[in-house]
Enzyme design. Sequence first.
Site, mmCIF file in Angstrom:
data_model
loop_
_atom_site.group_PDB
_atom_site.id
_atom_site.type_symbol
_atom_site.label_atom_id
_atom_site.label_comp_id
_atom_site.label_asym_id
_atom_site.label_seq_id
_atom_site.Cartn_x
_atom_site.Cartn_y
_atom_site.Cartn_z
ATOM 1 C CE LYS A 178 43.318 34.913 32.346
ATOM 2 N NZ LYS A 178 44.138 34.248 33.340
ATOM 3 C CB THR B 46 40.105 28.828 20.933
ATOM 4 O OG1 THR B 46 39.510 28.166 22.048
ATOM 5 C CG2 THR B 46 39.367 28.493 19.654
ATOM 6 C CB ALA C 107 43.832 25.252 17.888
ATOM 7 N N GLY D 118 46.648 22.392 14.285
ATOM 8 C CA GLY D 118 46.441 21.151 13.534
ATOM 9 C C GLY D 118 45.032 20.987 13.006
ATOM 10 N NE ARG E 80 49.970 16.033 20.094
ATOM 11 C CZ ARG E 80 49.089 16.993 19.970
ATOM 12 N NH1 ARG E 80 48.579 17.553 21.047
ATOM 13 N NH2 ARG E 80 48.718 17.414 18.791
ATOM 14 C CG HIS F 56 50.194 21.238 23.582
ATOM 15 N ND1 HIS F 56 50.160 22.436 22.899
ATOM 16 C CD2 HIS F 56 49.384 20.399 22.880
ATOM 17 C CE1 HIS F 56 49.371 22.320 21.832
ATOM 18 N NE2 HIS F 56 48.880 21.096 21.815
ATOM 19 N NE ARG G 154 45.201 17.319 23.407
ATOM 20 C CZ ARG G 154 45.398 18.257 22.485
ATOM 21 N NH1 ARG G 154 44.380 18.858 21.910
ATOM 22 N NH2 ARG G 154 46.614 18.630 22.155
ATOM 23 C CB SER H 239 41.211 19.558 23.017
ATOM 24 O OG SER H 239 42.218 19.856 22.116
HETATM 25 C C1 LIG Z 1 49.391 26.221 20.285
HETATM 26 C C2 LIG Z 1 48.186 25.337 20.489
HETATM 27 C C3 LIG Z 1 47.785 24.479 19.466
HETATM 28 C C4 LIG Z 1 46.674 23.652 19.638
HETATM 29 N N1 LIG Z 1 46.252 22.882 18.590
HETATM 30 C C5 LIG Z 1 45.110 22.156 18.734
HETATM 31 C C6 LIG Z 1 44.566 21.443 17.615
HETATM 32 O O1 LIG Z 1 45.095 21.474 16.521
HETATM 33 N N2 LIG Z 1 43.436 20.726 17.820
HETATM 34 C C7 LIG Z 1 42.793 20.658 19.033
HETATM 35 O O2 LIG Z 1 41.773 19.975 19.145
HETATM 36 N N3 LIG Z 1 43.284 21.351 20.085
HETATM 37 C C8 LIG Z 1 44.407 22.104 19.961
HETATM 38 N N4 LIG Z 1 44.882 22.816 21.030
HETATM 39 C C9 LIG Z 1 44.114 22.811 22.277
HETATM 40 C C10 LIG Z 1 42.882 23.688 22.129
HETATM 41 O O3 LIG Z 1 43.222 24.842 21.394
HETATM 42 C C11 LIG Z 1 42.353 24.108 23.487
HETATM 43 O O4 LIG Z 1 42.200 22.986 24.310
HETATM 44 C C12 LIG Z 1 40.991 24.781 23.345
HETATM 45 O O5 LIG Z 1 41.065 25.809 22.404
HETATM 46 C C13 LIG Z 1 40.540 25.322 24.678
HETATM 47 O O6 LIG Z 1 39.382 26.072 24.480
HETATM 48 P P1 LIG Z 1 38.609 26.659 25.721
HETATM 49 O O7 LIG Z 1 37.419 27.358 25.178
HETATM 50 O O8 LIG Z 1 38.412 25.608 26.737
HETATM 51 O O9 LIG Z 1 39.643 27.708 26.381
HETATM 52 P P2 LIG Z 1 40.391 28.955 25.742
HETATM 53 O O10 LIG Z 1 40.248 28.993 24.292
HETATM 54 O O11 LIG Z 1 41.766 28.971 26.289
HETATM 55 O O12 LIG Z 1 39.604 30.194 26.370
HETATM 56 C C14 LIG Z 1 39.731 30.489 27.748
HETATM 57 C C15 LIG Z 1 39.014 31.786 28.026
HETATM 58 O O13 LIG Z 1 38.828 31.949 29.423
HETATM 59 C C16 LIG Z 1 39.193 33.266 29.796
HETATM 60 N N5 LIG Z 1 39.576 33.268 31.206
HETATM 61 C C17 LIG Z 1 40.456 32.439 31.819
HETATM 62 N N6 LIG Z 1 40.530 32.744 33.130
HETATM 63 C C18 LIG Z 1 39.686 33.786 33.351
HETATM 64 C C19 LIG Z 1 39.327 34.560 34.489
HETATM 65 N N7 LIG Z 1 39.866 34.348 35.699
HETATM 66 N N8 LIG Z 1 38.429 35.557 34.332
HETATM 67 C C20 LIG Z 1 37.876 35.820 33.127
HETATM 68 N N9 LIG Z 1 38.188 35.124 32.006
HETATM 69 C C21 LIG Z 1 39.070 34.116 32.123
HETATM 70 C C22 LIG Z 1 40.332 33.597 28.856
HETATM 71 O O14 LIG Z 1 40.575 34.974 28.845
HETATM 72 C C23 LIG Z 1 39.759 33.033 27.568
HETATM 73 O O15 LIG Z 1 38.819 33.930 27.034
HETATM 74 C C24 LIG Z 1 45.987 23.653 20.875
HETATM 75 C C25 LIG Z 1 46.398 24.507 21.893
HETATM 76 C C26 LIG Z 1 47.477 25.345 21.707
HETATM 77 C C27 LIG Z 1 47.893 26.266 22.817
#
Ligand SMILES: Cc1cc2nc3c(=O)[nH]c(=O)nc-3n(C[C@H](O)[C@H](O)[C@H](O)COP(=O)(O)OP(=O)(O)OC[C@H]3O[C@@H](n4cnc5c(N)ncnc54)[C@H](O)[C@@H]3O)c2cc1C
Length: 547
Positions: free
Chosen positions: A36, A44, A47, A49, A292, A353, A388, A393
Site C-alpha cells: 500500500k 522491516t 529493525a 538490533g 522486555r 512495538h 517475543r 521476529s
Molecule cells: C523500530 C523497530 C525495530 C525492530 N527491531 C527488530 C530487531 O532488531 N530484530 C527483530 O527480529 N525484529 C525487530 N523488529 C520487528 C521486525 O522488524 C518486524 O516484526 C518485521 O520486520 C516484520 O516484517 P513483515 O515482513 O512481517 O512486515 P513489514 O516489514 O511491516 O511489511 C509489511 C508490508 O505489508 C504492506 N501492507 C500492510 N497492509 C497492507 C494492505 N492493506 N495492502 C497492501 N499492503 C499492505 C506494507 O505496506 C508493507 O509492505 C523491529 C520493529 C521495529 C518497528
Amino acid sequence: MQKTDFLVIGTGIAGLTYALKVARQFPNKRVLVMTKAAADETNTKYAQGGVAVVNDLEKDSFEKHIEDTLIAGDGLCDREVVEIVVKEGPDRVREIIEWGARFDKEKDGDYKLGKEGGHSEFRIIHHKDITGWEMERALLDAVSRQTNIEIIKHCFVVDIITQHHLGYLVTKSAPDIECYGVYVLNLQTNRIEKILSKFSLLATGGNGQVYRTTTNPSIATGDGVAMVYRAKGRIENMEFIQFHPTALYEPGLRGQAFLITEAVRGDGGILRNKDGEAFMARYDERKDLAPRDIVARAIDSEMKRTGTEHVWLDCRHFGKENFTEHFPNIYQKCLSIGIDITLHMIPVAPAAHYSCGGIKTDEWGKTSIKNLYVCGECSSTGLHGANRLASNSLLEAMVFAHRCYLDVIDKVEASAQISALDGDPIAIGLEGAAVPDWNATGTSEPKEMILITQSLKELQQVMSDYVGIVRNDIRLKRAMRRLDLLWEETEKLYESSSLSPQLLELRNLITVGYLIVKGASFRKESRGLHFNTDYPGKSDLVQNIVL
Ligand SMILES: Cc1cc2nc3c(=O)[nH]c(=O)nc-3n(C[C@H](O)[C@H](O)[C@H](O)COP(=O)(O)OP(=O)(O)OC[C@H]3O[C@@H](n4cnc5c(N)ncnc54)[C@H](O)[C@@H]3O)c2cc1C
C-alpha cells in the site's frame, strides 16, 4: 481484473523472502507483490538490533536459544515451532547473506554478536544499528534482478475474496472457507480492482498504530489481521502486545517514535529514574537486561511513582568512538535533537512495538482459510507465546516464508495443478463461478476528514490509557464500550463513503483494538506481556485465546 498464480501482500522481509523463493522455483510464472506504500516502507526497514541466530556451536547451542525463547514466551510457546525456527534459522540467514545482506564482522572475519534482554548468549548478528534497513535493501535488490516478480506499489488491499463474495453464507465454523484473491484500492486511479489468485500470502506486518506512540511506521495498521477476521479466519493471542521499554521520548509526539535498541543496554547502557537511581536492580536480578515485559513494567511503575513521562538511559560512560561504532544512527538522531550521548542521558519511555499474536497458522504458514498463507509479524505461529524474545521476529519471518514456499510447491507439484494454472488460476477453486466486481453504489466522498482523523485519535487514546502495559477489568470494559461506539460510527461512514486509505486503516485498527481487548478480557490471569492487576498470578489453565 488481474489473474495470477502467486499473490503476495507486503514488501517486508516476510513477503519478499517468499516471493523470491517462489519466483526462482517457477521462473515462467509471474509473482505479483503488492504494497500500500513505497516498496521499502515497512517495519522491516526500521529493525535495529538484529537477528538472533545460533552461530557458533562451541560457545552457543540450539538448546540454549530454544530455552531462552521458551522462558520469554512464559508457557505459551509451541515447543515444536520454537525448535523449527531456531534450528532452521542458520540456513535462512546464510541464504539472505548470499542474496547480498551484510552483517558486521570482527577483524578475524567472524560475525560480531550482540546480546539483548532474555538471551543467555551473545548471538545477535547485526548491521550497525540499521539491520532491518540493510536486509530490506538486499531483498529489494535481489527482487529487482528477478524478472518474474512484479511489485505493484500504492495498492491498498481491502479484503480477501471468499465464498462470501459469491453470495454464500460463510461462518466461523465453516470448514472449507477458501481464498480466491483480493479486492484492492488502487491509490493512483482511486478504483477498486479485483485480483484473482490461486495462492495468496499475507505478510502485512504489525499493528503498533493502534496505540498513541509506537516504534512502528504508519503502515502498521493490522490490515491483514482485520481482513482475515472479517473473512471468518482464526486469530489468536492478540492481547500480547510487546511494548519496547526504550523509545526516545519527545514531548507531545504521536505516532512513530524513534527506537533506542535494546542492544544499547546489551552493551552496557543503564536505566536511571528521575533521581539518577539505577532502578532495575530493584525489579529483577538481570537488571537492565531482564526480558522486555519486565523492563517495560518497571519503567511504567517508576514513571507513575515519580510522576514523570520518561526515565533516562545513561550511555555517558561508552565514549563517542565506542558508541558510534555500533550505534551511529542513534548517535546522530540524538544529536539532531540536542542530546550528546557522551554528556547527556537519553530520555526514554515505553512504546507499542510488536504484536506477538495474529493470524493463526500451522507449522507451514497455512491459515484456517484454504490457499491463504501468512508469515511475518501478522502471523501467530506459536514461536513467541506470551512474549517475543528480542530479535526472534526477523528470523521467524524468514523461516516461515521458506515453509510457506515449501508447502506451496508441494501443493502445486502433488496435484500437478501448474498446468491447470496456466489456463485459469481460479478455475479450480471457483469451479467457474464468477467473482463480482466491487460494488460502490450509493457511496460518495466523505465530506469531513475530521470524522476519520478524530476517531483514530480517540481509538489510540483509549488503547493507550486502558489497554496498555498494565490492565484491569474496569479499564478493559471501558475500552470495549468506547470501541463499540467508534465501530458503529465508522461502519456508517464506511457504508456511505467512497474508500480511502485513512478510512480503511481506521476500520482495520478498530477491529484490531477490539481483538486485543477481547483477548485481554478473556485472559483471566497475568502472563508474559499481559498484566492484569485483578489477576496478578498465572492461571493453571495454559491456553491460547483464539477468536
Ligand atoms: C523500530 C523497530 C525495530 C525492530 N527491531 C527488530 C530487531 O532488531 N530484530 C527483530 O527480529 N525484529 C525487530 N523488529 C520487528 C521486525 O522488524 C518486524 O516484526 C518485521 O520486520 C516484520 O516484517 P513483515 O515482513 O512481517 O512486515 P513489514 O516489514 O511491516 O511489511 C509489511 C508490508 O505489508 C504492506 N501492507 C500492510 N497492509 C497492507 C494492505 N492493506 N495492502 C497492501 N499492503 C499492505 C506494507 O505496506 C508493507 O509492505 C523491529 C520493529 C521495529 C518497528
